[in-house]
Every structure is written in structure tokens, then in C-alpha cells.
Motif scaffolding. Structure first.
Motif, mmCIF file in Angstrom:
data_model
loop_
_atom_site.group_PDB
_atom_site.id
_atom_site.type_symbol
_atom_site.label_atom_id
_atom_site.label_comp_id
_atom_site.label_asym_id
_atom_site.label_seq_id
_atom_site.Cartn_x
_atom_site.Cartn_y
_atom_site.Cartn_z
ATOM 1 N N UNK A 58 57.803 76.639 103.835
ATOM 2 C CA UNK A 58 57.715 76.078 102.487
ATOM 3 C C UNK A 58 56.265 75.704 102.163
ATOM 4 N N UNK A 59 55.534 75.329 103.213
ATOM 5 C CA UNK A 59 54.107 75.028 103.033
ATOM 6 C C UNK A 59 53.378 76.244 102.490
ATOM 7 N N UNK A 60 53.733 77.397 103.024
ATOM 8 C CA UNK A 60 53.090 78.644 102.548
ATOM 9 C C UNK A 60 53.402 78.857 101.064
ATOM 10 N N UNK A 61 54.640 78.544 100.679
ATOM 11 C CA UNK A 61 55.027 78.687 99.264
ATOM 12 C C UNK A 61 54.114 77.839 98.380
ATOM 13 N N UNK A 62 53.825 76.628 98.847
ATOM 14 C CA UNK A 62 52.951 75.749 98.053
ATOM 15 C C UNK A 62 51.569 76.385 97.896
ATOM 16 N N UNK A 63 51.128 77.058 98.947
ATOM 17 C CA UNK A 63 49.811 77.708 98.882
ATOM 18 C C UNK A 63 49.842 78.879 97.896
ATOM 19 N N UNK B 227 51.450 79.053 95.339
ATOM 20 C CA UNK B 227 51.473 78.509 93.966
ATOM 21 C C UNK B 227 50.258 77.626 93.661
ATOM 22 N N UNK B 228 49.238 77.676 94.502
ATOM 23 C CA UNK B 228 47.987 77.035 94.104
ATOM 24 C C UNK B 228 47.446 75.945 95.000
ATOM 25 N N UNK B 229 48.206 75.504 96.029
ATOM 26 C CA UNK B 229 47.651 74.501 96.946
ATOM 27 C C UNK B 229 46.628 75.183 97.861
ATOM 28 N N UNK B 230 45.619 74.428 98.294
ATOM 29 C CA UNK B 230 44.619 75.014 99.189
ATOM 30 C C UNK B 230 45.068 74.936 100.639
ATOM 31 N N UNK B 231 45.715 73.846 100.984
ATOM 32 C CA UNK B 231 46.298 73.706 102.313
ATOM 33 C C UNK B 231 47.437 72.706 102.228
ATOM 34 N N UNK B 232 48.220 72.638 103.295
ATOM 35 C CA UNK B 232 49.420 71.791 103.263
ATOM 36 C C UNK B 232 49.548 71.034 104.578
ATOM 37 N N UNK B 233 49.907 69.768 104.501
ATOM 38 C CA UNK B 233 50.211 68.965 105.687
ATOM 39 C C UNK B 233 51.724 68.802 105.761
ATOM 40 N N UNK B 234 52.299 69.067 106.909
ATOM 41 C CA UNK B 234 53.745 68.871 107.057
ATOM 42 C C UNK B 234 54.000 67.751 108.070
ATOM 43 N N UNK B 235 55.041 67.002 107.815
ATOM 44 C CA UNK B 235 55.450 65.976 108.778
ATOM 45 C C UNK B 235 56.893 66.272 109.153
ATOM 46 N N UNK C 89 48.740 86.561 97.907
ATOM 47 C CA UNK C 89 47.543 86.883 98.699
ATOM 48 C C UNK C 89 46.751 85.615 99.040
ATOM 49 N N UNK C 90 47.138 84.486 98.461
ATOM 50 C CA UNK C 90 46.421 83.236 98.773
ATOM 51 C C UNK C 90 46.715 82.820 100.212
ATOM 52 N N UNK C 91 45.736 82.279 100.865
ATOM 53 C CA UNK C 91 45.964 81.785 102.227
ATOM 54 C C UNK C 91 45.407 80.380 102.358
ATOM 55 N N UNK C 92 45.891 79.669 103.338
ATOM 56 C CA UNK C 92 45.442 78.301 103.572
ATOM 57 C C UNK C 92 46.167 77.748 104.777
ATOM 58 N N UNK C 93 45.643 76.686 105.354
ATOM 59 C CA UNK C 93 46.240 76.090 106.560
ATOM 60 C C UNK C 93 47.510 75.331 106.230
ATOM 61 N N UNK C 94 48.513 75.510 107.065
ATOM 62 C CA UNK C 94 49.688 74.628 107.010
ATOM 63 C C UNK C 94 49.670 73.877 108.338
ATOM 64 N N UNK C 95 49.335 72.610 108.249
ATOM 65 C CA UNK C 95 49.039 71.843 109.461
ATOM 66 C C UNK C 95 50.106 70.779 109.691
#
Ligand code: FAD
Length: 324
Positions: free
Chosen positions: A49-54, A56-64, A169-175
């Protein structure tokens, strides 16, 4: 503006709610050149789901990920989100004005000693300032508000801000973040879903709503058929809920859900002020009522004076012909 924005995402049944994407778009609008960081909580791995946020425009995502986050509690989610906020030190936080958003954000804002603008329907830049528009007096007027100083914190009303175009095609860290969640005082024993299956009422683009004029639970069947043809959600007035024609989870209005779909079709609803509070900001309102003096016609863009049991089947046939 290049502020760092945090967007608190919300998922249901393993998928992100649309309002999460709208919140990302709002964060991006607030800070066009800044970083937008998503946050997602859950008991399972939510990195997909973090990737989905990316996308749609997020640069990276933090998951807990934590067992205590299986179901929403303000204690559990509050600790998880607060810990990420403290680590990330954002300039602003945006979340959907949903049941969870309404519960979580005031508690966080109070802990962070920040202001909170709730239920925003638009975000604009006025000079150096970020100005939010929000409805007041049950939607009869709008006010413009800004947070002059400190953390910018806002919830946005679902269905008002367009999500950004999805870009795979957007990429970003899901941490994944480790958070020690303790002393959760709320124990969820069971979760009972009341709402009907299908389109989520508060996020639906089209709502077909019934009132006391529907006359019975069976009277909702043609409305459900119309909703199915249109890909819409079914809603109701409190009159219909009080009369036990449908469940209270469908109630729209001052003490029910607030909806702002592209199209609202009110069937057998008189248009009491408390009902209008929940739907009058819909983009196009169609009213079907046999009383030409019904107040609902005062807010309707299109009015059909007639018996809903004659009109609704005709609409179903017409829309079927159009193959919507
Ligand atoms: P009615 O007012 O009885 O209207 C029924 C309509 O159906 C009439 O206009 C009639 O002409 C039409 N009709 C009848 N038969 C047909 C037919 N065959 N074809 C076409 N038209 C037909 N209400 C809400 O909806 N949401 C709320 O959140 C809400 N909160 C409230 C909070 C408070 C504190 C209070 C005091 C009230 C609240 N109410 C709310 C109730 C509200 O005041 C109205 O009583 C309610 O909205 C009326 O519901 P209705 O329009 O379905 O029924």
C-alpha cells in the motif's frame, strides 16, 4: 513553498481509501516543491500500500507494523503516528476527514500543541500563506482559515480534492519503522460492519438517497437497482432510518454522513435543513418528489415532480440504454 508534509494514509479491506490519494494531492498543493511523506499503520505488512501512495504522489512512505494496530484505536494509532511525526519533524500533516481522521487528529494536534483545520474542502496559496476553505453552519457558508504559526495540520473532506494522476513509474522508499506501542487502553473485542456492501457512501461519486417517501424497506429496492446501474452508493434521510426502512449507517445529514458526490439523487426526501447539512455541497443535485413545494427543490439543480415509484424505474431503463 518547500515544506515537508506528512500524509496519514487510511486503508480498508486491504486497499487504500481514495481520500488518502486526495490527501496526498492536498499535501502536494500545500508544498509543491517539498517532500511528501506517507505514513501507514497496520498489523500486517502494508508495504504494497506504501507503493500505492508513491504512485499517487508521495515521495516516500513510513510504515508501522504492530499487533496493536490490527484495528484502529486512538491509543495505538496515536502512539504509532506520533512516533513517526517526532522522527520526521514535518512542517505539516494532512489526513482525510473520516471517522478515524476526526478521532485521531484532534488528539495529535493537542499533544503537539498545534492548531488543526478540520474538514477542509479546498487549499489555496494567498501570498505567502496556505489558506484552507471549510464549510460552516451546516454547509450554508464557507470560511477561509490558515494556521499562522507552527505546524500546519488539516483534515480534508473526502471527494473534494482531485487525486494526482497515478504514475506507476514513480519510485520511492517504503521504510518500516519500529515503534514500541504500549498501554493501549481500548480493547476491541469485535468489529461489526453495518454498512451494506458496494460503493462506500462517503467516497461515492454518485449517491442515490431515499427518504420517508420510499415508504418501506422494499421501497429501497428500485433505488438500489438505480444505484447498481450508475455504480452509485445508496444513502438515506433520517426519516427513512427512523422508520426502519434502512440502517442508520446510510443516514446522510447533520447527525449522519456528510457527502459531496458529483451527483446526488434524492428520492422522496423533503429537504429538511438537517438533511441538507449532509448533501447540499454535492456538485449536481437531482430531486424526485411528488410535492412541488418540497424544500429539496430549493437546493436541486434538476427537479422531477412525480411519484418516485414511476420515475425511478424509468431512469433505470434510460440509464441502461445509455450503457453507463
Ligand atoms: P419527510 O420529511 O417525511 O419527507 C418525505 C418526502 O417524501 C415528502 O417531501 C413527500 O412529499 C415525499 N414523498 C412521499 N411519497 C412520495 C413518492 N411516492 N414519490 C416521491 N416523493 C414522495 N434528517 C436527516 O436526513 N439527516 C440528519 O442527519 C438529521 N439530523 C437531525 C438532527 C436533529 C437534531 C433533528 C432534530 C433532526 C434531524 N433530522 C435529520 C431529521 C430532519 O429534521 C427530518 O425529519 C428528516 O430529514 C425528514 O426525512 P424525510 O425527508 O425522509 O421525510
Amino acid at each position: 513553498m518547500s515544506q515537508k508534509m506528512l500524509v496519514i494514509g487510511e486503508a480498508r479491506d486491504g486497499a487504500l481509501r481514495n481520500v488518502t490519494f486526495e490527501a496526498i494531492a492536498a499535501a502536494r498543493k500545500i508544498s509543491p516543491n517539498g517532500e511528501v511523506v506517507g505514513i501507514l499503520c497496520g498489523s500486517d505488512d502494508v508495504s504494497n500500500l506504501g507503493k500505492e501512495m508513491i504512485y499517487y504522489g508521495a515521495d516516500r512512505v513510513c510504515t508501522v507494523q504492530h499487533d496493536a494496530l490490527a484495528t484502529y484505536t486512538s491509543d495505538g494509532y496515536g502512539q504509532a503516528v506520533l512516533s513517526v511525526i517526532e522522527e520526521e519533524s514535518p512542517d505539516g500533516i494532512v489526513m482525510g476527514h473520516t471517522a478515524i481522521g476526526k478521532d485521531l487528529t484532534p488528539k495529535l494536534a493537542s499533544k503537539l500543541e498545534s492548531g488543526l483545520i478540520s474538514d477542509a474542502v479546498a487549499v489555496d496559496h494567498v501570498g505567502e500563506n496556505v489558506v484552507f476553505t471549510r464549510p460552516i453552519y451546516s454547509g450554508k457558508a464557507f470560511e477561509k482559515k490558515m494556521i499562522a504559526d507552527g505546524l500546519l495540520f488539516a483534515t480534508i473532506r473526502p471527494n473534494n480534492m482531485k487525486p494526482l494522476q497515478r504514475d506507476d513509474s514513480r519510485s520511492g522508499d517504503v521504510q518500516s519503522k519500529q515503534v514500541d506501542i504500549k498501554d493501549v487502553r481500548t480493547i476491541i473485542k469485535d468489529v461489526l460492519r453495518k454498512s451494506t456492501e458496494g460503493v462506500d457512501l462517503s467516497e461515492a461519486n454518485i449517491v442515490v438517497a431515499g427518504g420517508r417517501g420510499v415508504k418501506s424497506a422494499e421501497g429501497f429496492e428500485p433505488l438500489q437497482q438505480l444505484a447498481d446501474v450508475l455504480g452509485a452508493a445508496v444513502g438515506a434521510s433520517r426519516g427513512a432510518c427512523d422508520a426502519e426502512y434502512c440502517d442508520y449507517s446510510l443516514q446522510i445529514g447533520q447527525t449522519g454522513k456528510v457527502v459531496t458526490p458529483d451527483l446526488y439523487i434524492a428520492c422522496g426526501i423533503s429537504g429538511a435543513i438537517q438533511h441538507l447539512a449532509g448533501m447540499s455541497n454535492s456538485k449536481v443535485i437531482v430531486a424526485i418528489n411528488k410535492d412541488p413545494e418540497a424544500n429539496i427543490f430549493n437546493v436541486a439543480d434538476y427537479g422531477i415532480v412525480g411519484d418516485l415509484f414511476d420515475v425511478v424505474p424509468k431512469l433505470i431503463e434510460e440509464f441502461k440504454q445509455l450503457k453507463i
